[in-house]
Design an enzyme around this catalytic site. Sequence first.
Site, short mmCIF file in Angstrom:
data_model
loop_
_atom_site.label_atom_id
_atom_site.label_comp_id
_atom_site.label_asym_id
_atom_site.label_seq_id
_atom_site.Cartn_x
_atom_site.Cartn_y
_atom_site.Cartn_z
N ASP A 9 5.71 -2.16 15.94
CA ASP A 9 7.00 -1.12 15.72
C ASP A 9 7.99 -1.57 16.07
O ASP A 9 8.91 -0.83 16.68
CB ASP A 9 6.37 0.30 16.56
CG ASP A 9 5.12 0.89 16.05
OD1 ASP A 9 5.22 1.13 15.04
OD2 ASP A 9 4.21 1.04 16.73
N ASP A 17 2.45 3.15 7.81
CA ASP A 17 3.73 3.20 8.45
C ASP A 17 4.39 2.01 8.80
O ASP A 17 5.68 1.82 9.06
CB ASP A 17 3.39 3.73 9.94
CG ASP A 17 2.37 5.09 10.28
OD1 ASP A 17 1.38 4.58 9.51
OD2 ASP A 17 2.49 5.61 10.99
#
Length: 398
Positions: free
Chosen positions: A115, A175
Site C-alpha cells: 500500500d 486495489d
Amino acid sequence: MKNKIFAIAAVFLFTGAAQAQQLNIPATFQEAEQQTKVMLAEIDKAKNGSKELVSPRTIEKDQLRLVKSGDWTSGFFPGELWYLYEYSKNTEWKKRAESFTANIEKEQWNGGTHDMGFKVYCSVGNGYRLTKDQHYKEVLMQAAKTLSTRFNKTAGVIRSWDHNKQKWEYPVIIDNMLNLELLFEASKLTGDKTYYNIAVSHANKTMQNHFRPDYSSYHVVDYDSTTGKVIKRTTHQGYSDASAWARGQAWGLYGYTMCYRETKDPKYLQQAEHIAAFIFNHPNLPKDLVPFWDFNAPRIPDEPRDVSAATVIASGLLELSTYSKKGSYYRGLAQKILTNITNKYRAPIGKDFGFILLHSTGSKPSNSEVDVPLSYADYYYLEALLRLEKLKDGKKLF
C-alpha cells in the site's frame, strides 16, 4: 447495442449538465474546510497524547478512530489537506498538510505492505506535486524502491498482503492498481525504467487474470510464486468469489485510466471504458449512481451503499473524459455522481467528527466499517471536485 449506449449517454449528458449547475464547488470546498477544522480539533482529542496515532480513518463505536502510519489509510487525510491548500491557496492548510505528511514519511522503508501508493503517494506525492520540495522527491524515490521489492518476475505482479498465508500463497488484489502511480512517478523522477516496467507488467497481468468476460473484476487472484500460474480467484471484501465488489470495480476504472495517462497504451484506455460500461449498464446500479457495496449483494435494494466507491469512480471518470471519444458522457456521469453525493451523502457541518461524507462501506463480509464515514471517500471526493473545477476552467488535469 451501440445506439443504446449513446442514447443512455444523451440522457446522462442532459441530466448531468442540469445537475452540474446545482453543484457549487466553491461553497462545497468552503464547507469541506469547515468540517476539516472540526476534524483537526477532534484528532487532537482522540490522540490523547499518543505519538503513534497519526491519521483519522473512520468512526467506530461512536468514537473517532485514528490509525498509525503503517495503516493503508494513513495517507489520505494528509492528502485531503493538500487538496484544501491546492484549492484555497491558504498557507495554513499547507502547514497542516506538511505536518501530517511528515508523520507518514517513515513508511518509505516499510517493505511489508503493497500500500505504498495509498500511504506515501497520496500524502508525500501530492506534497511534491504542489511544492516540488526535493525532500519529498527523495521520499517518493525510496518508497518506489521499497515497493519494487515486492515484485515477482515470474508471476509478473506485485504481491499484495503478507497476512492470511493459510488462505493464499501469493495474493494480488485489484486495489493494487492504485499503487502503480508511485512507480510511474518514480520512473520519471529517477530516469530508471525499471519502475515503469514493473508497473506495466503488473497492469498487464492484472488485466489478463483479474477480469471476467463482462469486464467485472475478481477481488483477489492467488498466484503460484514459483510458476507464476493462477491458483484461484477469490474475494475478501466482496459478497462472493464470483460477485462484483463495488470498490474493486472503482479501483479498476481509476487504475487503468491512470495507466493510459502514463503509457498512452490504447489497451488501457479500452479497459477503462469497458469497466465503465459494466458499471453504468448494470441493472443494480441505483439511479443516483452511488453503488451498493457489491453489485451482486443478495438483498438489494436493502443493502448498504458505498460512497467511497462512488467518489473513486467519479474521479476516475473525470480523467477518463479527457482521453475518450465519449468524454462528454463520462464527464456528465461524474457530475451527476458528485452532485448527488453533495446533496444527499454529506455529513452536517460540525457533526460526525469532521468527516465530509457518510455512508461508505469498508468490509461488509467482516461487518467492519459498514455505513460509516471513511477517510478515502473524503479524499477522492475532494480530488474529483478539484478535477471537475479544472475541467470547467479549461485546464489540464496533468
